[in-house]
Design a protein around this motif. Structure first.
Motif, PDB file in Angstrom:
ATOM      1  N   MET A   1       0.820  -1.185   0.000  1.00 53.50           N
ATOM      2  CA  MET A   1       0.000   0.000   0.000  1.00 53.50           C
ATOM      3  C   MET A   1       0.868   1.254   0.000  1.00 53.50           C
ATOM      4  O   MET A   1       0.569   2.195  -0.716  1.00 53.50           O
ATOM      5  CB  MET A   1      -0.911   0.009   1.221  1.00 53.50           C
ATOM      6  N   ASP A   5       0.946   4.130  -2.848  1.00 56.37           N
ATOM      7  CA  ASP A   5       0.661   5.523  -2.513  1.00 56.37           C
ATOM      8  C   ASP A   5       1.800   6.436  -2.969  1.00 56.37           C
ATOM      9  O   ASP A   5       1.563   7.536  -3.468  1.00 56.37           O
ATOM     10  CB  ASP A   5       0.409   5.683  -1.011  1.00 56.37           C
ATOM     11  N   ARG A  31      -7.550  -1.313   1.019  1.00 56.45           N
ATOM     12  CA  ARG A  31      -7.770  -0.096   1.811  1.00 56.45           C
ATOM     13  C   ARG A  31      -8.959  -0.280   2.754  1.00 56.45           C
ATOM     14  O   ARG A  31      -8.926   0.166   3.900  1.00 56.45           O
ATOM     15  CB  ARG A  31      -8.000   1.102   0.901  1.00 56.45           C
ATOM     16  N   ARG A  34      -7.743  -2.405   5.563  1.00 58.85           N
ATOM     17  CA  ARG A  34      -6.867  -1.618   6.439  1.00 58.85           C
ATOM     18  C   ARG A  34      -7.687  -0.660   7.300  1.00 58.85           C
ATOM     19  O   ARG A  34      -7.489  -0.581   8.507  1.00 58.85           O
ATOM     20  CB  ARG A  34      -5.872  -0.830   5.593  1.00 58.85           C
ATOM     21  N   ASP A  35      -8.634   0.033   6.681  1.00 63.88           N
ATOM     22  CA  ASP A  35      -9.455   1.002   7.414  1.00 63.88           C
ATOM     23  C   ASP A  35     -10.326   0.334   8.467  1.00 63.88           C
ATOM     24  O   ASP A  35     -10.658   0.940   9.480  1.00 63.88           O
ATOM     25  CB  ASP A  35     -10.325   1.811   6.452  1.00 63.88           C
TER      26      ASP A  35
END
Length: 105
Positions: A1, A5, A31, A34-35
């Protein structure tokens, strides 16, 4: 990630995905995971299941909170600018009233 990014910031996100053989939908899914906190404590390559409804809701709320915080910060800056402009206009208005009018002889 983090590598993706960084590639996005360098305007090379698509090239990174092609090089690594990834799809943008995978990044989106990662994502979300992860969130939602699903990736915390997981080792690279370890199997991860789908999000539970609660985890999906947590991820959605975290994204919403980030967006709201960004909007709040922008609004605060805009209000500060408007306040300074108001003060400037009041000062200019007052100084123009204090000046003696120009009269022609």
């Amino acid at each position: 990630m983090a590598a993706y990014d960084a590639a996005i910031k360098a305007q090379e996100g698509g090239a990174y995905l092609r090089t690594e053989g990834l799809y943008s939908s995978q990044i989106t899914e990662w994502r979300k995971l992860r969130d939602a906190g699903v990736l915390v404590g997981k080792k690279p390559g370890e199997k991860i299941g789908r999000l539970t409804p609660e985890q999906a809701e947590i991820a959605r709320l975290r994204r919403q909170l980030r967006t709201t915080e960004q909007r709040l910060e922008t609004t605060g800056v805009a209000l500060e600018i408007m306040s300074k402009m108001h003060e400037l206009l009041e000062s200019l208005s007052k100084s123009s009233r204090d000046e003696t009018p120009h009269t022609k002889p």
